[in-house]
Design a protein around this motif. Structure first.
Motif, short mmCIF file in Angstrom:
data_model
loop_
_atom_site.label_atom_id
_atom_site.label_comp_id
_atom_site.label_asym_id
_atom_site.label_seq_id
_atom_site.Cartn_x
_atom_site.Cartn_y
_atom_site.Cartn_z
N SER A 105 0.81 -1.21 0.00
CA SER A 105 0.00 0.00 0.00
C SER A 105 0.85 1.27 0.00
CB SER A 105 -0.93 0.00 1.21
OG SER A 105 -0.20 -0.06 2.43
N GLU A 110 0.57 7.40 -1.95
CA GLU A 110 -0.60 8.26 -1.79
C GLU A 110 -0.50 9.11 -0.54
OE1 GLU A 110 -4.31 6.31 -2.17
OE2 GLU A 110 -3.73 5.13 -3.91
N ARG A 308 -13.55 3.68 -1.54
CA ARG A 308 -12.27 3.00 -1.68
C ARG A 308 -12.34 2.01 -2.83
NH1 ARG A 308 -9.21 3.41 3.18
NH2 ARG A 308 -10.40 4.39 4.84
N GLU A 312 -7.53 -0.80 -2.30
CA GLU A 312 -7.42 -0.03 -1.07
C GLU A 312 -8.14 -0.72 0.09
OE1 GLU A 312 -7.10 4.45 -3.06
OE2 GLU A 312 -9.02 3.67 -2.32
N MET A 317 -4.27 2.31 2.48
CA MET A 317 -3.77 3.52 1.81
C MET A 317 -2.28 3.75 2.05
SD MET A 317 -6.68 4.68 0.57
CE MET A 317 -6.37 6.40 0.20
#
Length: 432
Positions: A105, A110, A308, A312, A317
């Motif tokens: 992730s 992000e 999401r 995700e 995230m």
């Protein structure tokens, strides 16, 4: 502080215990530097954000100290265990697997490059625990270090309170106790105080610590806990002690006496100080504010309602600062879901279930009671505190429980001194 801890069991047990056939005594002892490694791990998990201190400390400096402590802990643990001798541990294995969704992730960036930095920190933390498993043998070595280091941390809090009461009990925290020398929040202080109080009570019940030392640890810690007005830590302490002492009631007369006196004192306190206890528990909040857990429920609802993708939902995230929309999540399960997805939630749940299952299968003992206290405390705190998915004090508490539940390392059986008799040839017998 005078500790009466003896390797191998309760005081006096080493002289009277009957050794089982085919077994040997435990190793001579654990290197003292192992305690230094554990103390450095605790320093790393103290955090870098909190209250305002008497002398303003730059966050970069605090992060340098905490991350330097983790690097030093890993290097020292590696130096002590150069041959990489580790013991099988389902707990550390599950933490290692937790790195997989964390890295997957976090690669998306992000939440920024900080996610990869937090992944490396978690990997270093887990690697240090692997190196320390060599000395996980169910003894109280790590328990003593745990209590002593956190007691020193609480000592710094008390020193800050004496030096600057206004800074230690600021208005922006509602007059609750904070760290004036090191930026510690009320929930952190309450957590440290509750954990060492619970462990000290259990050691005192098992007669593994003298009354003077127990009093020196427990009384100031109780005062600091009360000054933090931390409800989660208080409930975790009480419920954890009930479960831990309950596991000793059938086999320990001291546990039965302590439990009876504790119930009696609780009833008297509830009857005499009911209004004061209610005021302390509510902390001046309205019933509406108390019902939504001081605004936490609004953040939780918004987090769960956020759209999401499938990836995700599975992997999260990326490792962040345990916040959503600029507000703290304050729930370990939702924080893990947000950062490591459903896979991370399943792995964290497996950690709790595995440790709890192993604790239930162990025979009644003080190490088992301490492990039950730590597991139950972390499980209760996880509802209003985050940290189970990253390097944190809560993972250290669970690591301490895992060390207490580990079976003693099997030693090599002692060599026999019986020498087989050499057969004498017949011609030699006739010559004789």
């Amino acid at each position: 502080m005078a500790w009466d801890l003896r390797r191998g069991g309760l005081p006096g047990e080493a002289d009277t215990a009957v050794k089982r056939p085919g077994t040997a005594q435990r190793p001579a002892g654990t290197p003292k530097l192992v305690g230094v490694v554990w103390g450095l791990l605790i320093l790393n998990t103290l955090g870098s954000a909190g209250a305002k201190t008497i002398v303003p400390l730059p966050r970069s400096l605090i992060q340098l100290v905490t991350m330097g402590a983790l690097g030093a802990a890993f290097a020292l643990a590696l130096a002590l265990n150069l041959r990489l001798r580790i013991r099988p541990s389902a707990f550390v294995l599950l933490l290692t697997l937790l790195l997989v969704p964390s890295v997957i992730s976090s690669l998306g960036l992000e939440v920024g490059f900080g996610a990869l930095f937090r992944c490396s920190r978690l990997a270093l933390f887990v690697g240090t625990l692997w190196l320390l498993t060599r000395w996980w043998d169910g003894s109280f070595t790590f328990v003593r270090t745990h209590i002593r280091v956190y007691f020193v941390v609480l000592g710094s809090v008390a020193a800050g309170l004496v030096v600057s009461p206004g800074t230690a009990m600021p208005e922006y925290y509602g007059g609750r106790l904070v760290g004036a020398l090191w930026p510690l929040t009320p929930p952190q202080i309450g957590q440290y105080a509750a954990v060492i109080i619970g462990l000290t009570v259990l050691l005192a019940i098992g007669r593994l610590i003298d009354r003077t030392s127990a009093t020196v640890v427990m009384v100031p810690s109780l005062v600091l806990l009360a000054m933090t007005h931390t409800r989660t830590a208080t409930l975790g302490l009480l419920i954890g002690l009930v479960l831990a002492i309950g596991s000793l009631v059938l086999t320990s007369a001291a546990a039965r006496r302590f439990f009876s006196w504790a119930v009696l004192c609780a009833v008297v306190a509830a009857a005499v100080f009911a209004s004061a206890l209610q005021a302390w528990f509510l902390r001046g909040q309205s019933k509406e504010n108390f019902s939504n857990l001081t605004g936490r429920a609004k953040v939780w609802d918004a987090l769960l309602a956020a759209p999401r993708t499938s990836a995700e939902q599975l992997f999260g995230m990326g490792l962040g600062d345990k916040s959503f929309g600029g507000l703290p999540i304050d729930n370990s399960w939702l924080a893990v879901y947000n950062e490591q997805g459903l896979i991370g939630v399943a792995l964290v749940a497996a950690v709790i279930l595995v440790l709890g299952g192993v604790a239930l299968l162990r025979p009644p003992s003080v190490p088992r009671a301490c492990a039950i206290f730590l597991i139950s405390y972390v499980a209760i705190s996880s509802y209003t505190e985050a940290g189970l998915g990253d390097a944190s004090p809560y993972l250290l508490h669970l690591a301490l429980a895992a060390s207490l539940l580990a079976a003693p390392a099997a030693a090599t059986p002692p060599l026999t001194t019986d020498v087989p008799r050499r057969r004498v040839p017949r011609w030699a017998q006739e010559r004789r």
